[in-house]
Each structure stands twice: as structure tokens, then as C-alpha cells.
Design a protein around this motif. Structure first.
Motif, mmCIF file in Angstrom:
data_model
loop_
_atom_site.group_PDB
_atom_site.id
_atom_site.type_symbol
_atom_site.label_atom_id
_atom_site.label_comp_id
_atom_site.label_asym_id
_atom_site.label_seq_id
_atom_site.Cartn_x
_atom_site.Cartn_y
_atom_site.Cartn_z
ATOM 1 N N GLY A 27 0.828 -1.202 0.000
ATOM 2 C CA GLY A 27 0.000 0.000 0.000
ATOM 3 C C GLY A 27 0.855 1.243 0.000
ATOM 4 O O GLY A 27 1.755 1.395 -0.830
ATOM 5 N N ASN A 28 0.632 2.098 0.966
ATOM 6 C CA ASN A 28 1.390 3.346 1.060
ATOM 7 C C ASN A 28 2.395 3.303 2.211
ATOM 8 O O ASN A 28 2.893 4.323 2.646
ATOM 9 C CB ASN A 28 0.424 4.527 1.220
ATOM 10 N N SER A 29 2.684 2.098 2.702
ATOM 11 C CA SER A 29 3.596 1.934 3.844
ATOM 12 C C SER A 29 5.052 1.968 3.412
ATOM 13 O O SER A 29 5.389 1.651 2.276
ATOM 14 C CB SER A 29 3.339 0.585 4.525
ATOM 15 N N ILE A 30 5.899 2.283 4.356
ATOM 16 C CA ILE A 30 7.329 2.134 4.162
ATOM 17 C C ILE A 30 7.625 0.646 4.338
ATOM 18 O O ILE A 30 7.092 0.005 5.240
ATOM 19 C CB ILE A 30 8.113 2.984 5.173
ATOM 20 N N PHE A 31 8.450 0.083 3.453
ATOM 21 C CA PHE A 31 8.738 -1.347 3.517
ATOM 22 C C PHE A 31 10.204 -1.608 3.238
ATOM 23 O O PHE A 31 10.944 -0.732 2.814
ATOM 24 C CB PHE A 31 7.836 -2.130 2.553
ATOM 25 N N HIS A 32 10.614 -2.828 3.505
ATOM 26 C CA HIS A 32 11.993 -3.264 3.315
ATOM 27 C C HIS A 32 11.981 -4.300 2.194
ATOM 28 O O HIS A 32 11.132 -5.182 2.191
ATOM 29 C CB HIS A 32 12.505 -3.880 4.613
ATOM 30 N N VAL A 33 12.892 -4.174 1.243
ATOM 31 C CA VAL A 33 12.958 -5.114 0.132
ATOM 32 C C VAL A 33 14.402 -5.600 -0.029
ATOM 33 O O VAL A 33 15.347 -4.842 0.191
ATOM 34 C CB VAL A 33 12.434 -4.485 -1.184
ATOM 35 N N ALA A 34 14.547 -6.862 -0.375
ATOM 36 C CA ALA A 34 15.864 -7.429 -0.708
ATOM 37 C C ALA A 34 15.748 -7.985 -2.120
ATOM 38 O O ALA A 34 14.780 -8.662 -2.449
ATOM 39 C CB ALA A 34 16.249 -8.528 0.267
ATOM 40 N N PHE A 35 16.727 -7.657 -2.949
ATOM 41 C CA PHE A 35 16.708 -8.095 -4.345
ATOM 42 C C PHE A 35 18.124 -8.248 -4.865
ATOM 43 O O PHE A 35 19.081 -7.785 -4.244
ATOM 44 C CB PHE A 35 15.915 -7.109 -5.218
ATOM 45 N N ILE A 36 18.249 -8.928 -5.994
ATOM 46 C CA ILE A 36 19.548 -9.131 -6.637
ATOM 47 C C ILE A 36 19.754 -8.023 -7.672
ATOM 48 O O ILE A 36 18.915 -7.836 -8.555
ATOM 49 C CB ILE A 36 19.625 -10.504 -7.343
ATOM 50 N N LYS A 37 20.858 -7.311 -7.549
ATOM 51 C CA LYS A 37 21.179 -6.244 -8.497
ATOM 52 C C LYS A 37 21.722 -6.837 -9.798
ATOM 53 O O LYS A 37 22.035 -8.024 -9.863
ATOM 54 C CB LYS A 37 22.233 -5.297 -7.892
ATOM 55 N N LYS A 38 21.846 -5.989 -10.802
ATOM 56 C CA LYS A 38 22.375 -6.418 -12.108
ATOM 57 C C LYS A 38 23.740 -7.071 -11.992
ATOM 58 O O LYS A 38 24.057 -8.002 -12.709
ATOM 59 C CB LYS A 38 22.506 -5.208 -13.055
ATOM 60 N N GLY B 19 24.823 -8.850 -9.649
ATOM 61 C CA GLY B 19 24.771 -10.094 -8.895
ATOM 62 C C GLY B 19 24.781 -9.923 -7.391
ATOM 63 O O GLY B 19 24.548 -10.887 -6.655
ATOM 64 N N ASP B 20 25.073 -8.723 -6.916
ATOM 65 C CA ASP B 20 25.073 -8.465 -5.476
ATOM 66 C C ASP B 20 23.638 -8.377 -4.965
ATOM 67 O O ASP B 20 22.729 -7.987 -5.687
ATOM 68 C CB ASP B 20 25.778 -7.147 -5.146
ATOM 69 N N THR B 21 23.466 -8.713 -3.690
ATOM 70 C CA THR B 21 22.167 -8.557 -3.045
ATOM 71 C C THR B 21 22.104 -7.170 -2.419
ATOM 72 O O THR B 21 23.054 -6.728 -1.786
ATOM 73 C CB THR B 21 21.958 -9.624 -1.955
ATOM 74 N N LYS B 22 20.990 -6.503 -2.621
ATOM 75 C CA LYS B 22 20.781 -5.177 -2.034
ATOM 76 C C LYS B 22 19.551 -5.237 -1.154
ATOM 77 O O LYS B 22 18.538 -5.811 -1.526
ATOM 78 C CB LYS B 22 20.578 -4.131 -3.115
ATOM 79 N N GLU B 23 19.658 -4.662 0.029
ATOM 80 C CA GLU B 23 18.526 -4.511 0.930
ATOM 81 C C GLU B 23 18.270 -3.026 1.078
ATOM 82 O O GLU B 23 19.210 -2.235 1.203
ATOM 83 C CB GLU B 23 18.818 -5.154 2.274
ATOM 84 N N MET B 24 17.000 -2.657 1.052
ATOM 85 C CA MET B 24 16.678 -1.239 1.043
ATOM 86 C C MET B 24 15.347 -1.001 1.752
ATOM 87 O O MET B 24 14.424 -1.807 1.647
ATOM 88 C CB MET B 24 16.590 -0.795 -0.423
ATOM 89 N N THR B 25 15.268 0.102 2.461
ATOM 90 C CA THR B 25 14.016 0.566 3.027
ATOM 91 C C THR B 25 13.470 1.599 2.058
ATOM 92 O O THR B 25 14.188 2.535 1.681
ATOM 93 C CB THR B 25 14.237 1.179 4.420
ATOM 94 N N CYS B 26 12.231 1.412 1.625
ATOM 95 C CA CYS B 26 11.722 2.270 0.559
ATOM 96 C C CYS B 26 10.212 2.449 0.660
ATOM 97 O O CYS B 26 9.568 1.927 1.572
ATOM 98 C CB CYS B 26 12.091 1.684 -0.795
ATOM 99 N N ARG B 27 9.695 3.186 -0.302
ATOM 100 C CA ARG B 27 8.265 3.462 -0.349
ATOM 101 C C ARG B 27 7.839 3.614 -1.797
ATOM 102 O O ARG B 27 8.602 4.107 -2.635
ATOM 103 C CB ARG B 27 7.991 4.754 0.412
ATOM 104 N N LEU B 28 6.619 3.209 -2.096
ATOM 105 C CA LEU B 28 6.041 3.394 -3.431
ATOM 106 C C LEU B 28 5.342 4.756 -3.507
ATOM 107 O O LEU B 28 5.017 5.352 -2.483
ATOM 108 C CB LEU B 28 4.997 2.304 -3.707
ATOM 109 N N ASN B 29 5.088 5.201 -4.711
ATOM 110 C CA ASN B 29 4.244 6.359 -4.988
ATOM 111 C C ASN B 29 4.735 7.686 -4.417
ATOM 112 O O ASN B 29 3.936 8.553 -4.119
ATOM 113 C CB ASN B 29 2.810 6.117 -4.522
#
Length: 96
Positions: A14-25, A27-37
Motif C-alpha cells: 500500500g502506502n507503507s514504508i517497507f523493506h525489500v531485498a533483491f539481486i542487483k544487475k 549479482g550483489d544482493t541489495k537490501e533497502m528501506t523504501c516506499r512506493l508512490n
């Protein structure tokens, strides 16, 4: 009709702040606190990345650093939805 990853993520956070972990181009893993919209610093607001593949988020680390209003527009990130490892929102961890 089957929901897309984008629809699942939007419903989940929704409109909450959230934490995401993903694989970058690279190959490294990135963790980030972010928000949509977040639209405050995005210029014309048009997404240039492929909407079916990338989720545009605002990296909340801009708040942690004392950056100028002009520099805050550099904190938008494209997250490849195919490489998301997990999303944590409201204390719960979800995999897609």
C-alpha cells in the motif's frame, strides 16, 4: 485472472514504508528501506523503466542523509521484480 507481481506488491505494501531485498544487475544482493508512490522529487513523474519488469521505489535513506531538495530526486530506484528475494512490511516477511 492471475495477479502480476506488481499488483501483489502494491496490494501488500500500500502506502507503507517497507523493506525489500533483491539481486542487483551485478549479482550483489541489495537490501533497502523504501516506499512506493513518492512523487515529490520525480520531475515529470513519468516512469522510463519497463513497468512490467521494474518497480520504481523511493529509497528512504534520503531522509537519513542531510541532502538538498535537488539531490533527493537521485534516490529513486528501479527494482527488478523478478529478482526480489523478500519484502518485509508491518513486521511480516513475504516472498513472491
Amino acid at each position: 485472472m492471475k495477479k502480476t507481481n506488481r499488483q501483489k506488491i502494491v496490494e501488500l505494501v500500500g502506502n507503507s514504508i517497507f523493506h525489500v531485498a533483491f539481486i542487483k544487475k551485478d549479482g550483489d544482493t541489495k537490501e533497502m528501506t523504501c516506499r512506493l508512490n513518492v512523487k515529490a522529487h520525480c520531475g515529470d513523474g513519468k516512469q522510463t523503466a519497463d513497468e512490467s519488469k521494474y518497480l520504481v521505489v523511493y529509497d528512504m535513506s534520503a531522509k537519513k542523509f542531510q541532502v538538498s531538495k535537488e539531490d533527493k530526486k537521485r534516490f529513486y530506484r528501479n527494482v527488478n521484480m523478478d529478482t526480489i528475494q523478500y519484502i518485509r512490511v508491518n513486521g511480516l516477511t513475504h516472498t513472491l
